[in-house]
Design an enzyme around this catalytic site. Structure first.
Site, PDB file in Angstrom:
ATOM      1  N   THR A 107       0.838  -1.198   0.000  1.00  9.87           N
ATOM      2  CA  THR A 107       0.000   0.000   0.000  1.00  9.87           C
ATOM      3  C   THR A 107       0.873   1.248   0.000  1.00  9.87           C
ATOM      4  O   THR A 107       2.074   1.182   0.280  1.00  9.87           O
ATOM      5  CB  THR A 107      -0.914   0.050   1.239  1.00  9.87           C
ATOM      6  N   GLU A 108       0.250   2.366  -0.315  1.00  6.73           N
ATOM      7  CA  GLU A 108       0.993   3.622  -0.244  1.00  6.73           C
ATOM      8  C   GLU A 108       1.316   3.913   1.218  1.00  6.73           C
ATOM      9  O   GLU A 108       0.629   3.461   2.132  1.00  6.73           O
ATOM     10  CB  GLU A 108       0.188   4.773  -0.848  1.00  6.73           C
ATOM     11  N   ASP A 166      -5.311   0.172   6.379  1.00 11.14           N
ATOM     12  CA  ASP A 166      -5.534  -1.165   6.949  1.00 11.14           C
ATOM     13  C   ASP A 166      -6.800  -1.799   6.392  1.00 11.14           C
ATOM     14  O   ASP A 166      -7.661  -2.277   7.127  1.00 11.14           O
ATOM     15  CB  ASP A 166      -5.604  -1.100   8.469  1.00 11.14           C
TER      16      ASP A 166
END
Length: 297
Positions: A107-108, A166
């Protein structure tokens, strides 16, 4: 894949990777950025873009021996790659490592820290968080975060942008808006989550707990010294002691709405229209349907 692979750099002392994704694009460092209910997040590097990213890792053997559940989890995370919203952290890649028995997703990485308290722009921050949640709930199919808490809400202080992260363990549900299985952070989990039969309204409850933590700088139910005691209070409808510390009646009323019984909780669309957000300049015209009702029961 063997560790100790160094990313492309002229620096001979460049930090080595301990793991690389199957494409060879992303490399994981040993530095732990954080951990959630069932996963760990490591600092990683995108060798194509030359930027740092987050490497999320779930040890599947810690979840269940049910192969069907594991495969469903993997499929759900893959679907999350299609999500595009400025208040949701982007998911770049997903794969399962058979050798290590792990599920991994890149993820970023938001450069700033998670929110710890309400400040002058508090309402804007809380509203932006809610808009991200609204996007998930109105997605087709509906997406339930299931583990929303302040450690999963990131604020880029440089540009004042709020993003929900998340998402790796979110639940993808059909038209019934009903999900099963227990996942989450106990202090933020709605009572019906423990019953394994719930809707996206569990996220509204968790959102209320996030606002409570930001107001009081205290994790909900910090007076409890075990998960069992938290469960007992939550299932009995006993509010966290931190709620008594909220002096602003408008803020307190807003939180109480979120913590109500499932059918009494407002949807994200209804909360976005709440008087709590009156006076905020909404310059997000690109969120076309942000006030549309998500059809929760």
């Amino acid at each position: 894949m063997k560790p100790s692979v160094v990313h492309d750099s002229s620096d001979k002392d460049a930090e080595p990777f301990v793991e690389i994704d199957p494409t060879g694009r992303y490399g994981r460092y040993n530095e732990l950025l954080g951990s959630g209910a069932v996963k760990k997040v490591y600092r990683a590097f995108d060798q194509e873009e030359g930027i740092e990213v987050a490497w999320n890792q779930v040890k599947l053997r810690n979840l269940s021996n049910d192969l069907a559940m594991v495969e469903r989890l993997y499929s759900e995370v893959r679907l999350l790659r299609s999500l595009t919203n400025k208040n949701i952290i982007s998911l770049y890649n997903v794969w399962r490592d058979e050798d290590r028995d792990t599920l991994n997703f890149i993820t970023e990485r938001v450069p700033e820290e998670t929110p710890t308290r309400l400040h002058e722009s508090a309402q804007e921050m809380v509203q932006a968080d809610l808009k991200g949640l609204h996007y998930l709930h109105t997605h087709e199919p509906c997406i339930i975060h299931r583990d929303l808490n302040c450690s999963n809400v990131f604020v880029n202080g440089n540009i004042g942008q709020v993003k929900i992260g998340d998402l790796g363990l979110a639940a993808i549900v059909g038209k019934s808006h009903s999900a099963h299985s227990i996942l989450g952070t106990p202090e933020f989990m709605a009572p019906e989550l423990y019953e394994e039969d719930y809707t996206e309204m569990v996220d509204i409850y968790s959102y209320g707990m996030c606002v409570l933590e930001m107001v009081t700088l205290e994790i909900p139910y910090s007076e409890c010294d075990s998960v069992a005691k938290i469960y007992k209070k939550v299932s009995s409808g006993v509010r966290p002691q931190a709620l008594k510390k909220v002096k602003d009646e408008e803020v307190k009323a807003f939180i109480e709405k979120c913590l109500a019984q499932p059918r009494a909780r407002p949807s994200t669309a209804e909360l976005l229209k709440d008087s709590f957000f009156d006076g905020i300049d909404d310059d997000n015209d690109d969120d076309e349907n942000v006030y549309d009702d998500c059809g929760s029961s």
